[in-house]
Design a protein around this motif. Structure first.
Motif, PDB file in Angstrom:
ATOM      1  N   TYR A  39       0.838  -1.208   0.000  1.00 56.13           N
ATOM      2  CA  TYR A  39       0.000   0.000   0.000  1.00 56.13           C
ATOM      3  C   TYR A  39       0.868   1.251   0.000  1.00 56.13           C
ATOM      4  O   TYR A  39       0.596   2.207  -0.737  1.00 56.13           O
ATOM      5  CB  TYR A  39      -0.931  -0.019   1.212  1.00 56.13           C
ATOM      6  CG  TYR A  39      -1.943   1.097   1.244  1.00 56.13           C
ATOM      7  CD1 TYR A  39      -2.661   1.466   0.108  1.00 56.13           C
ATOM      8  CD2 TYR A  39      -2.206   1.772   2.429  1.00 56.13           C
ATOM      9  CE1 TYR A  39      -3.599   2.486   0.153  1.00 56.13           C
ATOM     10  CE2 TYR A  39      -3.141   2.793   2.478  1.00 56.13           C
ATOM     11  CZ  TYR A  39      -3.831   3.144   1.338  1.00 56.13           C
ATOM     12  OH  TYR A  39      -4.746   4.158   1.380  1.00 56.13           O
ATOM     13  N   GLY A  40       1.925   1.242   0.777  1.00 60.20           N
ATOM     14  CA  GLY A  40       2.839   2.382   0.806  1.00 60.20           C
ATOM     15  C   GLY A  40       3.463   2.636  -0.553  1.00 60.20           C
ATOM     16  O   GLY A  40       3.593   3.792  -0.990  1.00 60.20           O
ATOM     17  N   ALA A  41       3.837   1.564  -1.233  1.00 59.34           N
ATOM     18  CA  ALA A  41       4.412   1.708  -2.576  1.00 59.34           C
ATOM     19  C   ALA A  41       3.390   2.286  -3.540  1.00 59.34           C
ATOM     20  O   ALA A  41       3.716   3.139  -4.374  1.00 59.34           O
ATOM     21  CB  ALA A  41       4.924   0.357  -3.077  1.00 59.34           C
ATOM     22  N   MET A  42       2.149   1.856  -3.417  1.00 61.36           N
ATOM     23  CA  MET A  42       1.108   2.380  -4.292  1.00 61.36           C
ATOM     24  C   MET A  42       0.833   3.853  -3.998  1.00 61.36           C
ATOM     25  O   MET A  42       0.592   4.637  -4.924  1.00 61.36           O
ATOM     26  CB  MET A  42      -0.160   1.548  -4.166  1.00 61.36           C
ATOM     27  CG  MET A  42      -0.001   0.178  -4.764  1.00 61.36           C
ATOM     28  SD  MET A  42      -1.535  -0.739  -4.602  1.00 61.36           S
ATOM     29  CE  MET A  42      -1.051  -2.272  -5.349  1.00 61.36           C
ATOM     30  N   LEU A  43       0.894   4.239  -2.734  1.00 52.08           N
ATOM     31  CA  LEU A  43       0.738   5.649  -2.379  1.00 52.08           C
ATOM     32  C   LEU A  43       1.887   6.473  -2.961  1.00 52.08           C
ATOM     33  O   LEU A  43       1.689   7.597  -3.435  1.00 52.08           O
ATOM     34  CB  LEU A  43       0.664   5.817  -0.858  1.00 52.08           C
ATOM     35  CG  LEU A  43      -0.601   5.265  -0.201  1.00 52.08           C
ATOM     36  CD1 LEU A  43      -0.464   5.328   1.317  1.00 52.08           C
ATOM     37  CD2 LEU A  43      -1.840   6.002  -0.668  1.00 52.08           C
ATOM     38  N   TRP A  44       3.096   5.910  -2.934  1.00 51.81           N
ATOM     39  CA  TRP A  44       4.254   6.583  -3.522  1.00 51.81           C
ATOM     40  C   TRP A  44       4.051   6.762  -5.029  1.00 51.81           C
ATOM     41  O   TRP A  44       4.329   7.819  -5.573  1.00 51.81           O
ATOM     42  CB  TRP A  44       5.528   5.785  -3.232  1.00 51.81           C
ATOM     43  CG  TRP A  44       6.748   6.379  -3.857  1.00 51.81           C
ATOM     44  CD1 TRP A  44       7.491   7.427  -3.394  1.00 51.81           C
ATOM     45  CD2 TRP A  44       7.353   5.968  -5.079  1.00 51.81           C
ATOM     46  NE1 TRP A  44       8.527   7.687  -4.253  1.00 51.81           N
ATOM     47  CE2 TRP A  44       8.476   6.806  -5.299  1.00 51.81           C
ATOM     48  CE3 TRP A  44       7.065   4.966  -6.008  1.00 51.81           C
ATOM     49  CZ2 TRP A  44       9.289   6.671  -6.414  1.00 51.81           C
ATOM     50  CZ3 TRP A  44       7.885   4.844  -7.113  1.00 51.81           C
ATOM     51  CH2 TRP A  44       8.987   5.690  -7.301  1.00 51.81           C
ATOM     52  N   LEU A  49       2.833  10.284  -9.646  1.00 52.24           N
ATOM     53  CA  LEU A  49       2.011  10.625 -10.801  1.00 52.24           C
ATOM     54  C   LEU A  49       1.384  12.015 -10.672  1.00 52.24           C
ATOM     55  O   LEU A  49       1.104  12.660 -11.676  1.00 52.24           O
ATOM     56  CB  LEU A  49       0.928   9.562 -11.014  1.00 52.24           C
ATOM     57  CG  LEU A  49       1.427   8.200 -11.499  1.00 52.24           C
ATOM     58  CD1 LEU A  49       0.305   7.177 -11.448  1.00 52.24           C
ATOM     59  CD2 LEU A  49       2.018   8.299 -12.891  1.00 52.24           C
ATOM     60  N   GLN A  50       1.183  12.461  -9.443  1.00 52.36           N
ATOM     61  CA  GLN A  50       0.600  13.781  -9.212  1.00 52.36           C
ATOM     62  C   GLN A  50       1.652  14.887  -9.182  1.00 52.36           C
ATOM     63  O   GLN A  50       1.308  16.059  -9.159  1.00 52.36           O
ATOM     64  CB  GLN A  50      -0.178  13.790  -7.898  1.00 52.36           C
ATOM     65  CG  GLN A  50      -1.399  12.903  -7.930  1.00 52.36           C
ATOM     66  CD  GLN A  50      -2.049  12.745  -6.569  1.00 52.36           C
ATOM     67  OE1 GLN A  50      -1.579  13.277  -5.567  1.00 52.36           O
ATOM     68  NE2 GLN A  50      -3.134  11.995  -6.527  1.00 52.36           N
ATOM     69  N   SER A  51       2.918  14.511  -9.203  1.00 51.72           N
ATOM     70  CA  SER A  51       3.996  15.492  -9.114  1.00 51.72           C
ATOM     71  C   SER A  51       4.337  16.063 -10.481  1.00 51.72           C
ATOM     72  O   SER A  51       3.776  15.671 -11.504  1.00 51.72           O
ATOM     73  CB  SER A  51       5.243  14.838  -8.508  1.00 51.72           C
ATOM     74  OG  SER A  51       5.901  14.020  -9.464  1.00 51.72           O
ATOM     75  N   HIS A  52       5.312  16.971 -10.502  1.00 56.21           N
ATOM     76  CA  HIS A  52       5.765  17.556 -11.758  1.00 56.21           C
ATOM     77  C   HIS A  52       6.452  16.517 -12.654  1.00 56.21           C
ATOM     78  O   HIS A  52       6.629  16.736 -13.835  1.00 56.21           O
ATOM     79  CB  HIS A  52       6.708  18.736 -11.488  1.00 56.21           C
ATOM     80  CG  HIS A  52       8.021  18.334 -10.878  1.00 56.21           C
ATOM     81  ND1 HIS A  52       8.151  18.051  -9.527  1.00 56.21           N
ATOM     82  CD2 HIS A  52       9.228  18.150 -11.421  1.00 56.21           C
ATOM     83  CE1 HIS A  52       9.407  17.715  -9.277  1.00 56.21           C
ATOM     84  NE2 HIS A  52      10.082  17.771 -10.401  1.00 56.21           N
ATOM     85  N   GLU A  53       6.820  15.373 -12.071  1.00 56.79           N
ATOM     86  CA  GLU A  53       7.438  14.284 -12.833  1.00 56.79           C
ATOM     87  C   GLU A  53       6.417  13.254 -13.316  1.00 56.79           C
ATOM     88  O   GLU A  53       6.781  12.221 -13.867  1.00 56.79           O
ATOM     89  CB  GLU A  53       8.478  13.570 -11.963  1.00 56.79           C
ATOM     90  CG  GLU A  53       9.608  14.461 -11.493  1.00 56.79           C
ATOM     91  CD  GLU A  53      10.503  13.749 -10.496  1.00 56.79           C
ATOM     92  OE1 GLU A  53      10.053  12.772  -9.853  1.00 56.79           O
ATOM     93  OE2 GLU A  53      11.650  14.169 -10.365  1.00 56.79           O
ATOM     94  N   GLY A  54       5.134  13.543 -13.109  1.00 55.07           N
ATOM     95  CA  GLY A  54       4.079  12.586 -13.410  1.00 55.07           C
ATOM     96  C   GLY A  54       4.031  12.108 -14.846  1.00 55.07           C
ATOM     97  O   GLY A  54       3.912  10.911 -15.103  1.00 55.07           O
ATOM     98  N   ASP A  55       4.131  13.040 -15.777  1.00 55.08           N
ATOM     99  CA  ASP A  55       4.063  12.653 -17.193  1.00 55.08           C
ATOM    100  C   ASP A  55       5.231  11.757 -17.577  1.00 55.08           C
ATOM    101  O   ASP A  55       5.053  10.761 -18.281  1.00 55.08           O
ATOM    102  CB  ASP A  55       4.034  13.886 -18.097  1.00 55.08           C
ATOM    103  CG  ASP A  55       2.717  14.641 -18.021  1.00 55.08           C
ATOM    104  OD1 ASP A  55       1.700  14.029 -17.631  1.00 55.08           O
ATOM    105  OD2 ASP A  55       2.712  15.844 -18.343  1.00 55.08           O
ATOM    106  N   HIS A  56       6.416  12.104 -17.088  1.00 62.25           N
ATOM    107  CA  HIS A  56       7.599  11.292 -17.392  1.00 62.25           C
ATOM    108  C   HIS A  56       7.451   9.893 -16.778  1.00 62.25           C
ATOM    109  O   HIS A  56       7.727   8.886 -17.441  1.00 62.25           O
ATOM    110  CB  HIS A  56       8.869  11.964 -16.868  1.00 62.25           C
ATOM    111  CG  HIS A  56      10.090  11.119 -17.029  1.00 62.25           C
ATOM    112  ND1 HIS A  56      10.654  10.853 -18.264  1.00 62.25           N
ATOM    113  CD2 HIS A  56      10.844  10.449 -16.115  1.00 62.25           C
ATOM    114  CE1 HIS A  56      11.697  10.060 -18.102  1.00 62.25           C
ATOM    115  NE2 HIS A  56      11.833   9.806 -16.810  1.00 62.25           N
TER     116      HIS A  56
END
Length: 82
Positions: A39-44, A49-56
């Motif tokens: 679950y922690g990994a999925m939250l990470w 995905l919600q960060s500025h690196e999400g698209d990459h």
């Protein structure tokens, strides 16, 4: 069958398929089935995905997943011909 029953079965099947991906990726074995780690990994992942690196991250992970699916498909086809 009622609409809510059909919807519930679709949702259940979807959840089973997603769980199978966790097993297929080896995550269950690698974490000794520790649900808190999973679950922690999925939250990470969600945060990434919600960060500025999400698209990459999305593009990179999609590419890696497609390659793995293709490799599995190729191995299955090869095994059927043997």
């Amino acid at each position: 069958m009622r609409t809510w029953q059909v919807d519930r079965r679709k949702r259940t099947r979807h959840m089973i398929e997603l769980g199978a991906l966790v097993v297929k990726a080896g995550i269950v074995d690698l974490t000794a089935d520790d649900r808190a780690i999973i679950y922690g990994a999925m939250l990470w992942i969600a945060a990434k995905l919600q960060s500025h690196e999400g698209d990459h991250a999305r593009d990179s992970w999609a590419r890696k997943g497609k390659q793995a699916f293709d490799a599995d498909r190729h191995a299955e086809q090869k095994g059927q011909r043997a």
